[in-house]
Design a protein around this motif. Structure first.
Motif, PDB file in Angstrom:
ATOM      1  N   GLY A 192     -53.396 -18.016   9.628  1.00 38.53           N
ATOM      2  CA  GLY A 192     -52.033 -17.816   9.130  1.00 38.53           C
ATOM      3  C   GLY A 192     -50.950 -17.878  10.203  1.00 38.53           C
ATOM      4  O   GLY A 192     -49.806 -18.192   9.920  1.00 38.53           O
ATOM      5  N   TRP A 193     -51.309 -17.562  11.444  1.00 43.54           N
ATOM      6  CA  TRP A 193     -50.332 -17.518  12.545  1.00 43.54           C
ATOM      7  C   TRP A 193     -49.982 -18.900  13.084  1.00 43.54           C
ATOM      8  O   TRP A 193     -49.041 -19.063  13.847  1.00 43.54           O
ATOM      9  CB  TRP A 193     -50.902 -16.678  13.691  1.00 43.54           C
ATOM     10  CG  TRP A 193     -52.239 -17.183  14.163  1.00 43.54           C
ATOM     11  CD1 TRP A 193     -53.463 -16.825  13.666  1.00 43.54           C
ATOM     12  CD2 TRP A 193     -52.488 -18.168  15.168  1.00 43.54           C
ATOM     13  NE1 TRP A 193     -54.454 -17.526  14.306  1.00 43.54           N
ATOM     14  CE2 TRP A 193     -53.878 -18.357  15.242  1.00 43.54           C
ATOM     15  CE3 TRP A 193     -51.656 -18.905  16.019  1.00 43.54           C
ATOM     16  CZ2 TRP A 193     -54.469 -19.253  16.119  1.00 43.54           C
ATOM     17  CZ3 TRP A 193     -52.251 -19.806  16.901  1.00 43.54           C
ATOM     18  CH2 TRP A 193     -53.646 -19.974  16.937  1.00 43.54           C
ATOM     19  N   MET A 194     -50.767 -19.898  12.683  1.00 46.07           N
ATOM     20  CA  MET A 194     -50.651 -21.216  13.334  1.00 46.07           C
ATOM     21  C   MET A 194     -49.356 -21.935  12.988  1.00 46.07           C
ATOM     22  O   MET A 194     -48.813 -21.801  11.905  1.00 46.07           O
ATOM     23  CB  MET A 194     -51.836 -22.097  12.923  1.00 46.07           C
ATOM     24  CG  MET A 194     -53.105 -21.753  13.640  1.00 46.07           C
ATOM     25  SD  MET A 194     -54.434 -22.868  13.147  1.00 46.07           S
ATOM     26  CE  MET A 194     -55.701 -22.338  14.305  1.00 46.07           C
ATOM     27  N   LYS A 195     -48.903 -22.728  13.958  1.00 49.36           N
ATOM     28  CA  LYS A 195     -47.767 -23.622  13.745  1.00 49.36           C
ATOM     29  C   LYS A 195     -48.323 -25.039  13.704  1.00 49.36           C
ATOM     30  O   LYS A 195     -49.481 -25.279  14.017  1.00 49.36           O
ATOM     31  CB  LYS A 195     -46.793 -23.495  14.918  1.00 49.36           C
ATOM     32  CG  LYS A 195     -46.174 -22.111  15.054  1.00 49.36           C
ATOM     33  CD  LYS A 195     -45.198 -22.097  16.225  1.00 49.36           C
ATOM     34  CE  LYS A 195     -44.403 -20.804  16.211  1.00 49.36           C
ATOM     35  NZ  LYS A 195     -43.409 -20.798  17.289  1.00 49.36           N
ATOM     36  N   GLU A 196     -47.442 -25.987  13.403  1.00 50.50           N
ATOM     37  CA  GLU A 196     -47.853 -27.388  13.526  1.00 50.50           C
ATOM     38  C   GLU A 196     -47.953 -27.744  15.010  1.00 50.50           C
ATOM     39  O   GLU A 196     -47.217 -27.181  15.805  1.00 50.50           O
ATOM     40  CB  GLU A 196     -46.852 -28.301  12.822  1.00 50.50           C
ATOM     41  CG  GLU A 196     -46.847 -28.172  11.300  1.00 50.50           C
ATOM     42  CD  GLU A 196     -48.178 -28.526  10.648  1.00 50.50           C
ATOM     43  OE1 GLU A 196     -49.080 -29.072  11.326  1.00 50.50           O
ATOM     44  OE2 GLU A 196     -48.340 -28.212   9.472  1.00 50.50           O
ATOM     45  N   PRO A 197     -48.826 -28.618  15.428  1.00 51.12           N
ATOM     46  CA  PRO A 197     -49.730 -29.449  14.628  1.00 51.12           C
ATOM     47  C   PRO A 197     -51.025 -28.742  14.185  1.00 51.12           C
ATOM     48  O   PRO A 197     -51.806 -29.344  13.455  1.00 51.12           O
ATOM     49  CB  PRO A 197     -50.072 -30.596  15.587  1.00 51.12           C
ATOM     50  CG  PRO A 197     -50.013 -29.959  16.943  1.00 51.12           C
ATOM     51  CD  PRO A 197     -48.941 -28.917  16.869  1.00 51.12           C
ATOM     52  N   CYS A 198     -51.247 -27.483  14.589  1.00 52.44           N
ATOM     53  CA  CYS A 198     -52.524 -26.831  14.263  1.00 52.44           C
ATOM     54  C   CYS A 198     -52.672 -26.567  12.758  1.00 52.44           C
ATOM     55  O   CYS A 198     -53.729 -26.789  12.173  1.00 52.44           O
ATOM     56  CB  CYS A 198     -52.661 -25.513  15.019  1.00 52.44           C
ATOM     57  SG  CYS A 198     -52.705 -25.704  16.803  1.00 52.44           S
ATOM     58  N   ARG A 199     -51.581 -26.070  12.168  1.00 53.93           N
ATOM     59  CA  ARG A 199     -51.636 -25.589  10.785  1.00 53.93           C
ATOM     60  C   ARG A 199     -52.292 -26.594   9.837  1.00 53.93           C
ATOM     61  O   ARG A 199     -53.133 -26.228   9.018  1.00 53.93           O
ATOM     62  CB  ARG A 199     -50.212 -25.258  10.321  1.00 53.93           C
ATOM     63  CG  ARG A 199     -50.123 -24.679   8.926  1.00 53.93           C
ATOM     64  CD  ARG A 199     -48.666 -24.413   8.558  1.00 53.93           C
ATOM     65  NE  ARG A 199     -48.148 -23.230   9.241  1.00 53.93           N
ATOM     66  CZ  ARG A 199     -48.168 -22.003   8.705  1.00 53.93           C
ATOM     67  NH1 ARG A 199     -48.677 -21.805   7.508  1.00 53.93           N
ATOM     68  NH2 ARG A 199     -47.684 -20.983   9.378  1.00 53.93           N
TER      69      ARG A 199
END
Lengths: 391, 91
Positions: A300-307
């Motif tokens: 849930g904490w991830m931002k792009e590009p990870c998300r």
């Protein structure tokens, strides 16, 4: 998606690995030490009783591997007591040491206390460089200790941190491990945190050096098959995908710093996150409920590009500390990943250091001196950092 | 590794085998690592005590689990355990 997140949380696994950083005191001064730069601030070490309570609580949750580390754990006079208690609790006990402060009598006492394994670090395969990097004369003593460790039938892991100053000696280093009958050899490429980050310009190997070292490492892996297991990992700066750091935040590893701060990894103390102390909370509370340990669990904490990345369950977006150091935001993708917007800057930094190494080797520029890991430098660096903040 | 029925295996000094209640299985522990054993592998490894010969281990397992043809499975597992260095013959 929400449901998947909840499932992950319910399936919270117990900590399997307890790393007890007993002290940051150390007779060596290795300039690539992974300890925090603020070592001088850790004056109040946990007591024997504190450590015993921590070990009992973590064992009850299911921890099986226990590493006594530091600094130099041999500095603690209660090490024998802690080993004995750890073994009684059923841990597999690992002593991670420079060997300085050890003698045969102590190795014997450790055996009687039930110690399972001793890992000795070497700085290099030749006496001069080893002693230079460690900042003390220890080479012959280390070799002697390695012989004694084998004599007492411990499995022996030799750990050699690899960087630009010793990587070209890799054949000699491996020959030394053969001579000392190591069961496992860890050719641990320097990871650039803590002190090694300060010294990265002098320590990062070149691509050419890495390619040569890999050929030699492979040759010995083949040659020593069945006798010695040789592990060689290149520095992740040269990869295109990040390492699955700590196998996921708060999933397996639990580090306790000398002052009792509980961390999901031994580098995490540098993050702008509050971490609990074992003097205030039980290990179960820390592991399950502390905001620090839950901070980067799940996705849930991830931002792009990870998300939206289909590899996020494989590498968890890489290392939070590396993301923080290079981008200023620990929730960003690890810049090692070539999908990261900051990957290009990392490549440029590697190229800049390669250029510097090239000039050094032709004596066009003088070598920048290494910053050695000691209390004096720690105080100096900490003071300068505080000045920067207040200005 | 050719295993003979009279061989007496023991856990090598660089490994440890123990029951883990939280994992609900036997595990093999070694420097900085752990392998979880399946139920059958765990039943075999817990009988490797440096005193019991291979044929006795097989007989004991057959009695405990009311089977009479475990020999090839047990031997197959022990071969792997010898090859990975978990066990060795008692000298």
């Amino acid at each position: 998606m929400i449901q998947a997140g909840l499932e992950t949380k319910n399936e919270l696994t117990p900590p399997l690995w307890l790393l007890a950083e007993l002290t940051y005191r150390c007779p060596l001064q290795c300039p690539y030490c992974s300890n925090p730069l603020e070592i001088a601030k850790y004056q109040n070490e946990l007591t024997t009783e504190d450590w015993i309570r921590v070990m009992q609580q973590a064992r009850k949750m299911g921890a099986t591997q226990l590493g006594f580390s530091g600094g130099e754990p041999l500095v603690r006079p209660d090490l024998e007591t802690l080993i004995q208690e750890a073994r009684r609790l059923g841990y597999y006990t690992n002593l991670i040491t420079s060997g300085v402060g050890m003698d045969e009598a102590r190795v014997k006492r450790f055996k009687e206390a039930g110690l399972d394994h001793i890992q000795i670090s070497f700085q290099a395969s030749d006496e001069e460089l080893n002693n230079f990097l460690g900042g003390t004369k220890t080479f012959q003593h280390k070799k002697e200790m390695a012989r004694i460790v084998k004599e007492y039938e411990y499995p022996m892991v030799l750990n050699i941190v690899i960087h630009r100053k010793n990587i070209d000696q890799i054949r000699d280093i491996l020959e030394m491990t053969v001579e000392l009958n190591a069961d496992y050899v860890e050719l641990a490429s320097t990871q650039y945190y803590g002190w090694s980050r300060v010294n990265v310009d002098q320590l990062l190997p070149t691509r050419e050096q890495l390619a040569n070292a890999e050929i030699v490492a492979k040759e010995y892996q083949e040659k020593m098959k069945g006798k010695s297991r040789i592990i060689y990992v290149i520095p992740d700066y040269f990869e295109n995908r990040p390492k699955p750091c700590m196998n996921g935040w708060g999933s397996i590893f639990l580090t306790i710093a000398p002052d009792g701060t509980a961390l999901p990894c031994h580098e995490a103390g540098q993050l702008p996150i509050e971490f609990p102390n074992v003097k205030d909370f039980s290990i179960a509370d820390i592991w399950h409920d502390s905001p620090g340990f839950n901070h980067f669990r799940g996705f849930g904490w991830m931002k792009e590009p990870c998300r939206s990345c289909d590899e996020k369950e494989k590498d968890f977006g890489g290392c939070r500390c590396q993301a923080f150091m290079m981008t200023g935001d620990a929730a960003n993708a690890d810049p090692v990943c070539d999908k990261s917007a900051h990957h290009q800057a990392l490549l440029e930094d590697i190229a800049r250091i390669a250029e510097l190494a090239e000039q050094e080797s032709h004596h066009k520029v003088g070598e920048k001196p290494l910053v050695f890991r000691n209390m004096k430098n720690s105080k100096k660096i900490t003071k300068e950092a505080e000045k920067t903040v207040t200005v | 590794m050719n295993i003979s029925p009279s061989d007496i295996p023991e856990v090598a000094p660089t490994f440890r085998v123990q029951w883990e209640a939280v994992q609900n299985c036997y595990v093999v522990l070694y420097p900085e690592g752990m392998v979880k054993l399946s139920t059958s592998a765990g039943e075999i490894m817990k009988r490797v005590d440096g005193q019991t010969a291979v044929d006795a281990i097989i007989k004991d397992l057959e009695t405990a689990f009311l089977e009479d043809d475990l020999e090839s499975d047990v031997i197959k597992f022990l071969e792997v355990a010898y090859d990975t260095g978990w066990i060795r013959n008692k000298k």
